[in-house]
Design a protein around this motif. Structure first.
Motif, PDB file in Angstrom:
ATOM      1  N   ASP A 653      33.048  21.942  11.860  1.00  0.00           N
ATOM      2  CA  ASP A 653      32.648  22.227  13.231  1.00  0.00           C
ATOM      3  C   ASP A 653      32.538  23.743  13.402  1.00  0.00           C
ATOM      4  O   ASP A 653      33.465  24.482  13.048  1.00  0.00           O
ATOM      5  CB  ASP A 653      33.689  21.651  14.194  1.00  0.00           C
ATOM      6  CG  ASP A 653      33.251  21.745  15.638  1.00  0.00           C
ATOM      7  OD1 ASP A 653      33.050  22.874  16.133  1.00  0.00           O
ATOM      8  OD2 ASP A 653      33.113  20.685  16.282  1.00  0.00           O
ATOM      9  N   ARG A 654      31.425  24.217  13.935  1.00  0.00           N
ATOM     10  CA  ARG A 654      31.219  25.665  14.066  1.00  0.00           C
ATOM     11  C   ARG A 654      32.217  26.303  15.012  1.00  0.00           C
ATOM     12  O   ARG A 654      32.602  27.470  14.834  1.00  0.00           O
ATOM     13  CB  ARG A 654      29.800  25.932  14.558  1.00  0.00           C
ATOM     14  CG  ARG A 654      28.722  25.539  13.547  1.00  0.00           C
ATOM     15  CD  ARG A 654      27.344  25.909  14.058  1.00  0.00           C
ATOM     16  NE  ARG A 654      26.316  25.564  13.085  1.00  0.00           N
ATOM     17  CZ  ARG A 654      25.010  25.781  13.271  1.00  0.00           C
ATOM     18  NH1 ARG A 654      24.585  26.331  14.411  1.00  0.00           N
ATOM     19  NH2 ARG A 654      24.156  25.445  12.334  1.00  0.00           N
ATOM     20  N   ALA A 655      32.649  25.558  16.000  1.00  0.00           N
ATOM     21  CA  ALA A 655      33.569  26.131  16.980  1.00  0.00           C
ATOM     22  C   ALA A 655      34.987  26.219  16.429  1.00  0.00           C
ATOM     23  O   ALA A 655      35.670  27.236  16.598  1.00  0.00           O
ATOM     24  CB  ALA A 655      33.552  25.295  18.261  1.00  0.00           C
ATOM     25  N   THR A 656      35.433  25.161  15.748  1.00  0.00           N
ATOM     26  CA  THR A 656      36.825  25.113  15.290  1.00  0.00           C
ATOM     27  C   THR A 656      36.980  25.424  13.804  1.00  0.00           C
ATOM     28  O   THR A 656      38.108  25.620  13.339  1.00  0.00           O
ATOM     29  CB  THR A 656      37.416  23.720  15.551  1.00  0.00           C
ATOM     30  OG1 THR A 656      36.692  22.755  14.772  1.00  0.00           O
ATOM     31  CG2 THR A 656      37.310  23.363  17.037  1.00  0.00           C
ATOM     32  N   THR A 657      35.865  25.448  13.072  1.00  0.00           N
ATOM     33  CA  THR A 657      35.862  25.610  11.601  1.00  0.00           C
ATOM     34  C   THR A 657      36.732  24.549  10.919  1.00  0.00           C
ATOM     35  O   THR A 657      37.298  24.784   9.857  1.00  0.00           O
ATOM     36  CB  THR A 657      36.324  27.016  11.180  1.00  0.00           C
ATOM     37  OG1 THR A 657      37.711  27.182  11.516  1.00  0.00           O
ATOM     38  CG2 THR A 657      35.485  28.098  11.811  1.00  0.00           C
ATOM     39  N   ARG A 658      36.828  23.391  11.571  1.00  0.00           N
ATOM     40  CA  ARG A 658      37.589  22.283  11.022  1.00  0.00           C
ATOM     41  C   ARG A 658      36.679  21.057  10.884  1.00  0.00           C
ATOM     42  O   ARG A 658      35.726  20.881  11.650  1.00  0.00           O
ATOM     43  CB  ARG A 658      38.764  21.926  11.951  1.00  0.00           C
ATOM     44  CG  ARG A 658      39.809  23.017  12.049  1.00  0.00           C
ATOM     45  CD  ARG A 658      40.702  23.020  10.829  1.00  0.00           C
ATOM     46  NE  ARG A 658      41.621  24.159  10.836  1.00  0.00           N
ATOM     47  CZ  ARG A 658      42.498  24.408   9.873  1.00  0.00           C
ATOM     48  NH1 ARG A 658      42.575  23.586   8.841  1.00  0.00           N
ATOM     49  NH2 ARG A 658      43.287  25.448   9.937  1.00  0.00           N
ATOM     50  N   PRO A 659      36.974  20.199   9.929  1.00  0.00           N
ATOM     51  CA  PRO A 659      36.169  18.975   9.794  1.00  0.00           C
ATOM     52  C   PRO A 659      36.584  17.922  10.812  1.00  0.00           C
ATOM     53  O   PRO A 659      37.662  18.017  11.421  1.00  0.00           O
ATOM     54  CB  PRO A 659      36.482  18.518   8.373  1.00  0.00           C
ATOM     55  CG  PRO A 659      37.877  19.002   8.134  1.00  0.00           C
ATOM     56  CD  PRO A 659      37.993  20.313   8.870  1.00  0.00           C
ATOM     57  N   GLN A 660      35.736  16.934  10.979  1.00  0.00           N
ATOM     58  CA  GLN A 660      36.055  15.768  11.806  1.00  0.00           C
ATOM     59  C   GLN A 660      35.938  14.531  10.913  1.00  0.00           C
ATOM     60  O   GLN A 660      34.889  13.912  10.813  1.00  0.00           O
ATOM     61  CB  GLN A 660      35.119  15.676  13.007  1.00  0.00           C
ATOM     62  CG  GLN A 660      35.272  16.828  13.997  1.00  0.00           C
ATOM     63  CD  GLN A 660      34.378  16.669  15.212  1.00  0.00           C
ATOM     64  OE1 GLN A 660      33.884  15.584  15.494  1.00  0.00           O
ATOM     65  NE2 GLN A 660      34.176  17.764  15.936  1.00  0.00           N
ATOM     66  N   LEU A 661      37.044  14.197  10.282  1.00  0.00           N
ATOM     67  CA  LEU A 661      37.063  13.128   9.286  1.00  0.00           C
ATOM     68  C   LEU A 661      37.915  11.961   9.770  1.00  0.00           C
ATOM     69  O   LEU A 661      38.934  12.158  10.446  1.00  0.00           O
ATOM     70  CB  LEU A 661      37.622  13.643   7.958  1.00  0.00           C
ATOM     71  CG  LEU A 661      36.844  14.780   7.279  1.00  0.00           C
ATOM     72  CD1 LEU A 661      37.657  15.363   6.134  1.00  0.00           C
ATOM     73  CD2 LEU A 661      35.505  14.272   6.773  1.00  0.00           C
ATOM     74  N   GLU A 662      37.496  10.757   9.391  1.00  0.00           N
ATOM     75  CA  GLU A 662      38.261   9.553   9.645  1.00  0.00           C
ATOM     76  C   GLU A 662      38.402   8.768   8.351  1.00  0.00           C
ATOM     77  O   GLU A 662      37.499   8.801   7.505  1.00  0.00           O
ATOM     78  CB  GLU A 662      37.577   8.681  10.704  1.00  0.00           C
ATOM     79  CG  GLU A 662      37.533   9.305  12.084  1.00  0.00           C
ATOM     80  CD  GLU A 662      36.835   8.399  13.084  1.00  0.00           C
ATOM     81  OE1 GLU A 662      37.156   8.489  14.288  1.00  0.00           O
ATOM     82  OE2 GLU A 662      35.964   7.599  12.663  1.00  0.00           O
ATOM     83  N   SER A 663      39.502   8.058   8.199  1.00  0.00           N
ATOM     84  CA  SER A 663      39.714   7.255   6.994  1.00  0.00           C
ATOM     85  C   SER A 663      40.228   5.873   7.377  1.00  0.00           C
ATOM     86  O   SER A 663      40.839   5.689   8.442  1.00  0.00           O
ATOM     87  CB  SER A 663      40.709   7.931   6.043  1.00  0.00           C
ATOM     88  OG  SER A 663      42.012   7.930   6.598  1.00  0.00           O
ATOM     89  N   GLN A 664      39.960   4.945   6.491  1.00  0.00           N
ATOM     90  CA  GLN A 664      40.432   3.582   6.667  1.00  0.00           C
ATOM     91  C   GLN A 664      40.839   3.021   5.317  1.00  0.00           C
ATOM     92  O   GLN A 664      40.132   3.217   4.326  1.00  0.00           O
ATOM     93  CB  GLN A 664      39.353   2.705   7.302  1.00  0.00           C
ATOM     94  CG  GLN A 664      39.816   1.283   7.615  1.00  0.00           C
ATOM     95  CD  GLN A 664      38.730   0.461   8.288  1.00  0.00           C
ATOM     96  OE1 GLN A 664      37.552   0.612   7.993  1.00  0.00           O
ATOM     97  NE2 GLN A 664      39.122  -0.406   9.212  1.00  0.00           N
ATOM     98  N   MET A 665      41.970   2.341   5.287  1.00  0.00           N
ATOM     99  CA  MET A 665      42.467   1.730   4.060  1.00  0.00           C
ATOM    100  C   MET A 665      42.297   0.214   4.155  1.00  0.00           C
ATOM    101  O   MET A 665      42.601  -0.402   5.177  1.00  0.00           O
ATOM    102  CB  MET A 665      43.941   2.092   3.839  1.00  0.00           C
ATOM    103  CG  MET A 665      44.521   1.607   2.505  1.00  0.00           C
ATOM    104  SD  MET A 665      45.047  -0.125   2.531  1.00  0.00           S
ATOM    105  CE  MET A 665      46.332  -0.074   3.752  1.00  0.00           C
TER     106      MET A 665
END
Length: 738
Positions: A653-665
């Motif tokens: 994310d350009r604003a936070t420099t963090r990814p937006q990830l989700e995971s499922q097992m």
């Protein structure tokens, strides 16, 4: 290749896993815990399918009616068996029906949900295998057009015709030893093999089935000015070119048969009747310039292959990939000389029939079928699969002269089988050399021969029980690599007692890594001398050894690791194979490393580790606890399962420099989900390196978890990536034991 027999890698992974243990903690309940699987036990064969010995010659036969349907109700008195034209008394008779499927069908993928992960394959147990099929692609002799057509047919086979209980390998004749990947039910591996089926411009096949006829306006002018002597010289030169071209075709044809020989040798140790389907544009067996004269190079290779296939209980089916050809002039053909056009078309027709004859001969000699003149290659495959319903076993006691050499040579004995009932056809093997199986196939003698024999086989051998786990990883500086963990059962090794209470043994280990084109990426053979005290010896017998291999990977693609282990004292050999795909990290698309999973008893979480002591041996070998090990993954109900993986190329994310990830097992058994975790966001706030996001989770098994084989699947979604590339998945297998 870096190797060590150490546990430190897994201790560090366990510490990393504990950081993420609170990310996803849910009890895993087995939905099938109350049910029991009633599996049909396939009929066990007391004898080999084909046996050639001084006391018994046993062959298999398939009987069909006028419509090609199998006939299964015949008795021994309905058959007649002949060796070299002399009728033999049938002493052994049986009909073997193919075992019914005992493998649950995997749950179908959710087509409506584009983000639904593919269903992991079901690992077949030996008793669940119904059919073993080798699809051999003769890329040494396929044209460009045939290759494209065949790729589509192979994909259709995997998608629509492959059934539960099928073990399949897709093998290319031009890929050498590395082409013999382990037979698998994993469609992912088969798709990767299909992607490597490409036209070989250096082979004997051209762009199309036949080279276009091109005009030669200067030919007649040259003939008129040359005179008689010049024309004879031109014919001699053309004859020499034809001989060179024929020699080139022969060499490639022998290469095709040599690759088939390699496949059959790998199949012969597998029980039951096996099938090889050869897809080829054919090869020439007879020389029309001297009618009836066989091409000796190819004929000798065919004889050797036929005899080997007969002894290995392998039936070879052949399919002409050129399909239906008109053999008339096409739009690509052009000539200003009608006489020359007619001559060229006749040569084309002769070539077509001659090259089909080689495929027909190979199928007939091994009791198979030849499929020609059809553009529907999958129809031929369907006919082959139908032919696997069952077969008759016929045996007789051979005469003493059968195995006696004549002038130092072993005679090739012709076999024929007849059915007395009218309107039926019988297919069987056509002969064998007068050599008993025990004499024909001596056991490997030297340690190197024993290791090589295990390595070249497409099947894992179990003289020493091995568990191989390979995972992909990537380092920003070093690049991609494959890390493999090999667990060796200590009780399968011979550790002799010495003075002073010590135990000593010698172990030979050979490891080969192949790329998807069959080339060797890395190889190494080493000998370890193991020496340990009595306490360490008892620990090793219980826990085994761990051998780690790290191979740098320069190019993305599919890779195969083969390992063979030999105990020097007992000469027992074990082998293991594993396929792994390495993604192209440079494309900046979402990717996952392999999954590392380990388990622990909840009551032991706060206790100090007692298994970190290194066994003092000359080979720097450490013992490993198989219950908690990422390399063996044999867990008990009620244990805590920790798993870890690395996410590459997540969008930021350009604003936070963090990814937006989700995971499922998702946890599966026999291809069906038994537990599905929630789709949860991945917390990356504590991480400094956003290019490699380390994630994982923890679940607790139900105490009444049903024993058996399971798969842990992880799906990751990148909410910032394009929809086409925003989902990726990985899985790893494990076992629940009592």
């Amino acid at each position: 290749m870096k190797r060590c027999l150490s546990l430190m890698l897994f201790f560090s992974l366990s510490l990393i896993v504990s950081v993420f243990a609170g990310q996803q903690t849910q009890p895993a309940q087995d939905k099938n815990a109350a049910s029991t699987d009633k599996q049909s036990t396939p009929q066990k064969e007391k004898d080999e399918v084909v046996r050639i010995s001084v006391t018994l010659v046993q062959i298999d036969a398939v009987v069909t009616d006028g419509k090609g349907r199998q006939v299964t109700d015949l008795k021994a008195e309905d058959f007649e068996v002949y060796e070299d034209g002399r009728r033999q008394q049938i002493t052994n008779f049986n009909y073997i029906a193919a075992p019914s499927a005992s493998v649950p069908q995997p749950a179908p993928a959710d087509i409506a949900n584009k983000n639904a992960p593919p269903v992991p394959p079901v690992n077949l147990r030996p008793e669940q295998v119904r059919r073993t099929i080798a699809l051999v692609v003769d890329d040494l002799g396929l044209s460009f057009e045939s290759t494209a057509h065949l790729r589509d047919s192979l994909k259709k086979f995997v998608n629509e015709q492959m059934q539960s209980g099928d073990l399949v390998a897709i093998i290319r004749t031009g890929a050498g030893m590395g082409a013999l990947q382990q037979f698998t039910a994993d469609k992912r591996q088969l798709y990767a093999a299909i992607e490597r089926v490409k036209w070989n411009p250096m082979g004997r096949g051209g762009v199309s089935a036949f080279a276009p006829i091109e005009p030669d306006p200067q030919r007649r002018a040259r003939e008129e000015t040359m005179g008689r002597g010049g024309r004879e010289q031109q014919r001699d030169e053309q004859s020499q070119r034809d001989k060179i071209n024929q020699l080139r075709e022969d060499i490639f044809a022998v290469g095709t048969l040599g690759a088939l020989n390699f496949v059959v040798r790998g199949l012969r140790d597998l029980p039951g009747r096996k099938s090889v389907i050869l897809f080829s544009d054919g090869f020439r067996l007879f020389n029309r310039d001297n009618f009836g004269e066989s091409n000796q190079r190819i004929l000798e290779s065919l004889r050797r292959l036929t005899d080997l296939a007969n002894r290995a209980s392998v039936v070879v089916y052949t399919i002409d990939t050129r399909g239906l050809q008109t053999l008339l002039a096409t739009a690509a053909d052009a000539s200003n000389n009608p006489e020359e056009m007619t001559r060229k078309l006749n040569e084309r027709r002769d070539e077509f029939y001659d090259t089909q004859e080689g495929l027909n001969y190979l199928a007939n000699e091994t009791g198979g079928l030849f499929f020609r003149n059809t553009n529907d290659l999958n129809r031929g495959i369907s006919r082959v699969l139908e032919d696997q319903k069952g077969y008759y076993l016929l045996g007789y006691m051979p005469e003493s002269s059968t195995f006696k050499p004549e002038k130092g040579l072993r005679k090739f004995h012709k076999l024929s089988v007849k059915v007395k009932r009218a309107g039926l056809k019988v297919r069987t093997r056509t002969g064998f050399f007068g050599i008993a199986n025990e004499e024909e196939r001596p056991a490997p003698r030297t340690p190197a021969q024993q290791l090589l024999s295990a390595l070249v086989s497409p099947f894992a051998s179990g003289g020493i029980h091995l568990k191989l786990t390979s995972v992909f990883g990537h380092d920003a500086k070093a690049g991609s690599y494959v890390s493999s963990m090999l667990h060796i059962e200590g009780k399968d090794l011979t550790l002799a007692e010495e003075e002073g209470g010590f135990h000593k043994g010698i172990v030979n280990i050979a490891a080969f890594t192949f790329s998807d084109n069959g080339r060797i990426v890395d190889q190494n053979s080493r000998t370890y001398t193991l020496r340990m005290n009595d306490e360490q010896y008892r620990k090793v017998l219980k826990q085994g050894f761990l051998y780690t291999i790290i191979v740098p990977v320069k190019k993305p693609g599919a890779y195969q690791l083969r390992v063979a282990v030999r105990d020097d004292a007992s000469e027992r050999v074990g082998s293991a194979n594993q396929f792994i795909e390495v993604p192209d990290i440079s494309k900046k698309r979402l990717a996952l490393s392999g999954i590392v999973a380990s388990a622990s008893d909840p009551s032991e979480l706060n206790k100090p580790r007692t298994d970190q002591a290194s066994a003092s041996t000359e080979g720097a070998v450490d013992a490993v606890n198989p219950q908690a090990s990422p390399s063996v993954r044999k867990f008990r109900g009620g244990m805590l399962l920790d798993y870890i993986f690395v996410i590459y190329n997540a969008q930021l994310d350009r604003a936070t420099t963090r990814p937006q990830l989700e995971s499922q097992m998702i946890m599966l058994r026999d291809g069906k989900p038994v537990f599905t975790g929630k789709l949860s966001p991945i917390d990356s706030s504590h991480l400094a390196n956003m290019k490699q996001v380390v994630a994982g989770g923890r679940i607790q098994f139900a105490t009444n978890m049903e024993p058996g084989e399971y798969v842990l699947q992880v799906m990751v979604i990148d909410k910032l990536a394009k929809e086409k590339y925003n989902t990726t998945t990985q899985w790893i297998d494990f076992e629940i034991v009592k």
